[in-house]
Design a protein around this motif. Structure first.
Motif, PDB file in Angstrom:
ATOM      1  N   ALA A   1      13.869  10.425 -48.106  1.00  0.00           N
ATOM      2  CA  ALA A   1      12.852  10.011 -47.066  1.00  0.00           C
ATOM      3  C   ALA A   1      12.971   8.405 -47.527  1.00  0.00           C
ATOM      4  CB  ALA A   1      11.487  10.330 -47.123  1.00  0.00           C
ATOM      5  N   GLY A   2      13.116   8.120 -48.872  1.00  0.00           N
ATOM      6  CA  GLY A   2      13.167   6.486 -49.282  1.00  0.00           C
ATOM      7  C   GLY A   2      14.462   5.910 -48.842  1.00  0.00           C
ATOM      8  N   LEU A   3      15.465   6.611 -48.686  1.00  0.00           N
ATOM      9  CA  LEU A   3      16.804   5.893 -48.267  1.00  0.00           C
ATOM     10  C   LEU A   3      16.526   4.829 -46.962  1.00  0.00           C
ATOM     11  CD1 LEU A   3      19.235   8.809 -48.519  1.00  0.00           C
ATOM     12  CD2 LEU A   3      18.499   7.222 -50.397  1.00  0.00           C
ATOM     13  N   GLU A   4      17.318   3.903 -46.863  1.00  0.00           N
ATOM     14  CA  GLU A   4      17.286   3.263 -45.933  1.00  0.00           C
ATOM     15  C   GLU A   4      18.080   3.719 -44.776  1.00  0.00           C
ATOM     16  OE1 GLU A   4      16.020   0.024 -45.269  1.00  0.00           O
ATOM     17  OE2 GLU A   4      14.798   0.194 -47.573  1.00  0.00           O
ATOM     18  N   ARG A   5      17.314   3.685 -43.515  1.00  0.00           N
ATOM     19  CA  ARG A   5      17.928   4.157 -42.236  1.00  0.00           C
ATOM     20  C   ARG A   5      18.162   3.164 -41.340  1.00  0.00           C
ATOM     21  NH1 ARG A   5      13.818   7.422 -44.265  1.00  0.00           N
ATOM     22  NH2 ARG A   5      12.469   6.379 -42.853  1.00  0.00           N
ATOM     23  N   ALA A   6      19.027   3.603 -40.599  1.00  0.00           N
ATOM     24  CA  ALA A   6      19.810   2.552 -39.360  1.00  0.00           C
ATOM     25  C   ALA A   6      18.823   2.765 -38.383  1.00  0.00           C
ATOM     26  CB  ALA A   6      21.133   3.003 -39.137  1.00  0.00           C
ATOM     27  N   SER A   7      18.082   3.764 -38.254  1.00  0.00           N
ATOM     28  CA  SER A   7      17.271   3.981 -37.000  1.00  0.00           C
ATOM     29  C   SER A   7      16.042   5.046 -37.562  1.00  0.00           C
ATOM     30  CB  SER A   7      18.074   4.774 -36.084  1.00  0.00           C
ATOM     31  OG  SER A   7      18.508   5.908 -36.301  1.00  0.00           O
ATOM     32  N   PRO A   8      14.928   4.643 -36.676  1.00  0.00           N
ATOM     33  CA  PRO A   8      13.697   5.262 -37.109  1.00  0.00           C
ATOM     34  C   PRO A   8      13.856   6.682 -36.805  1.00  0.00           C
ATOM     35  CG  PRO A   8      13.199   4.308 -34.861  1.00  0.00           C
ATOM     36  CD  PRO A   8      14.665   3.774 -35.513  1.00  0.00           C
ATOM     37  N   PRO A   9      12.989   7.599 -37.529  1.00  0.00           N
ATOM     38  CA  PRO A   9      13.058   8.907 -37.312  1.00  0.00           C
ATOM     39  C   PRO A   9      12.687   9.479 -35.819  1.00  0.00           C
ATOM     40  CG  PRO A   9      11.537   8.424 -39.231  1.00  0.00           C
ATOM     41  CD  PRO A   9      11.752   7.357 -38.113  1.00  0.00           C
ATOM     42  N   THR A  10      13.655  10.688 -35.580  1.00  0.00           N
ATOM     43  CA  THR A  10      13.330  11.048 -34.113  1.00  0.00           C
ATOM     44  C   THR A  10      12.106  11.476 -33.724  1.00  0.00           C
ATOM     45  OG1 THR A  10      15.501  12.027 -34.324  1.00  0.00           O
ATOM     46  CG2 THR A  10      14.060  12.943 -32.738  1.00  0.00           C
ATOM     47  N   GLN A  11      11.505  10.977 -32.622  1.00  0.00           N
ATOM     48  CA  GLN A  11      10.051  11.427 -32.169  1.00  0.00           C
ATOM     49  C   GLN A  11      10.245  12.797 -31.254  1.00  0.00           C
ATOM     50  OE1 GLN A  11       7.384   9.901 -32.846  1.00  0.00           O
ATOM     51  NE2 GLN A  11       8.793   8.722 -34.204  1.00  0.00           N
ATOM     52  N   PRO A  12       9.195  13.791 -31.672  1.00  0.00           N
ATOM     53  CA  PRO A  12       9.189  15.078 -31.059  1.00  0.00           C
ATOM     54  C   PRO A  12       9.148  15.013 -29.648  1.00  0.00           C
ATOM     55  CG  PRO A  12       7.084  14.508 -31.971  1.00  0.00           C
ATOM     56  CD  PRO A  12       8.017  13.533 -32.537  1.00  0.00           C
ATOM     57  N   ILE A  13       9.628  15.809 -28.796  1.00  0.00           N
ATOM     58  CA  ILE A  13       9.854  15.650 -27.379  1.00  0.00           C
ATOM     59  C   ILE A  13       8.413  16.065 -26.732  1.00  0.00           C
ATOM     60  CG2 ILE A  13      12.322  16.382 -26.993  1.00  0.00           C
ATOM     61  CD1 ILE A  13      11.341  19.444 -26.631  1.00  0.00           C
ATOM     62  N   GLU A  14       7.541  16.859 -27.664  1.00  0.00           N
ATOM     63  CA  GLU A  14       6.256  17.195 -27.398  1.00  0.00           C
ATOM     64  C   GLU A  14       5.215  16.883 -28.541  1.00  0.00           C
ATOM     65  OE1 GLU A  14       5.461  20.785 -25.684  1.00  0.00           O
ATOM     66  OE2 GLU A  14       6.944  20.772 -24.393  1.00  0.00           O
ATOM     67  N   PRO A  15       3.929  16.347 -28.513  1.00  0.00           N
ATOM     68  CA  PRO A  15       3.073  16.232 -29.602  1.00  0.00           C
ATOM     69  C   PRO A  15       3.228  17.552 -30.327  1.00  0.00           C
ATOM     70  CG  PRO A  15       2.176  15.102 -27.735  1.00  0.00           C
ATOM     71  CD  PRO A  15       3.347  15.721 -27.218  1.00  0.00           C
ATOM     72  N   LEU A  16       2.993  17.387 -31.634  1.00  0.00           N
ATOM     73  CA  LEU A  16       2.867  18.632 -32.526  1.00  0.00           C
ATOM     74  C   LEU A  16       1.318  19.174 -32.306  1.00  0.00           C
ATOM     75  CD1 LEU A  16       4.948  18.206 -35.675  1.00  0.00           C
ATOM     76  CD2 LEU A  16       5.713  18.640 -33.568  1.00  0.00           C
ATOM     77  N   THR A  17       1.242  20.348 -32.359  1.00  0.00           N
ATOM     78  CA  THR A  17      -0.145  20.887 -32.396  1.00  0.00           C
ATOM     79  C   THR A  17      -0.677  20.744 -33.578  1.00  0.00           C
ATOM     80  OG1 THR A  17       0.444  23.141 -32.774  1.00  0.00           O
ATOM     81  CG2 THR A  17       0.266  22.594 -30.578  1.00  0.00           C
TER      82      THR A  17
END
Length: 218
Positions: free
Chosen positions: A141-157
């Motif tokens: 999780a601390g690694l540099e990423r070229a793009s932000p994390p994927t967003q869920p297609i629906e909000p999590l309950t």
């Protein structure tokens, strides 16, 4: 049903040891062995085992590329791959998990955990050695990423968020059911929903997403 396994490791002693351990277990049979990455892919494609147990560092192509060819994005009918290595923070681990590996174990994890990982992978589940799950995923999780994390297609309950945190800690379905006081079938439903909403192929990717989005911190 017997779980059919292919073992790939370039070290004869290690390969033989893994094969002996697995063949000694009821319901598990090693049906093929390979000494390098190219052979591993060829043998796996020919035999179509239930689970492949691959060393991450092999001659020819490494375990990451072998995993990508057999279980990566876009692969039709992907195989279940468990990666095994000497190094708990090997530089290839992130790539292996992203390539579709369902499990990650250290070579000194012991027979019990090895067998658990094989059974988990065969059932479509995933397992990372509990003793290194937090350290490994926190590092990823601390690694540099070229793009932000994927967003869920629906909000999590709210309940899915709770299940997410337990998955990120490396808990099994039975442990999650016990901790959250819900049935095993309910756990499976929530984990399946998380995978669908996150576009994850297995619970390892679900756990990685929890760390990448800083829901869990080391």
């Amino acid at each position: 049903m017997t779980i059919r396994v292919v073992v790939a490791d370039d070290q004869l002693l290690v390969r033989t040891g893994l094969t002996m351990i697995l063949n000694a277990q009821p319901g598990i049979e090693v049906v093929g062995e390979a000494t390098d990455g190219h052979e591993a892919v060829a043998v796996a494609r020919e035999l179509r085992p239930d689970v492949c147990l691959f060393d991450i560092r092999m001659p020819g192509i490494d375990g990451v590329e072998a995993t990508r060819q057999l279980a990566g994005p876009g692969v039709e009918n992907p195989l279940a791959i468990v990666i095994i290595t000497t190094f708990d923070l090997d530089e290839y681990i992130h790539g292996a998990l992203k390539a579709g590996a369902r499990g990650f174990l250290l070579k000194d994890a012991g027979p019990e955990l090895l067998v658990q990982a094989i059974h988990a992978a065969a059932k479509g589940d995933a397992l990372i050695s509990p003793d290194i799950t937090r350290r490994l995923l926190t590092t990823l999780a601390g690694l540099e990423r070229a793009s932000p994390p994927t967003q869920p297609i629906e909000p999590l309950t709210e309940r899915e968020e709770e299940v997410l945190l337990t998955v990120a800690r490396g808990c099994t379905n039975a442990e999650i059911a016990d901790e959250l006081h819900i049935t095993l079938s309910t756990v499976k439903t929530h984990v399946g929903a998380l995978m669908n909403k996150l576009g994850a192929r297995n619970r390892v990717e679900v756990a990685m997403w929890a760390y990448e989005t800083r829901r869990v911190k080391g």
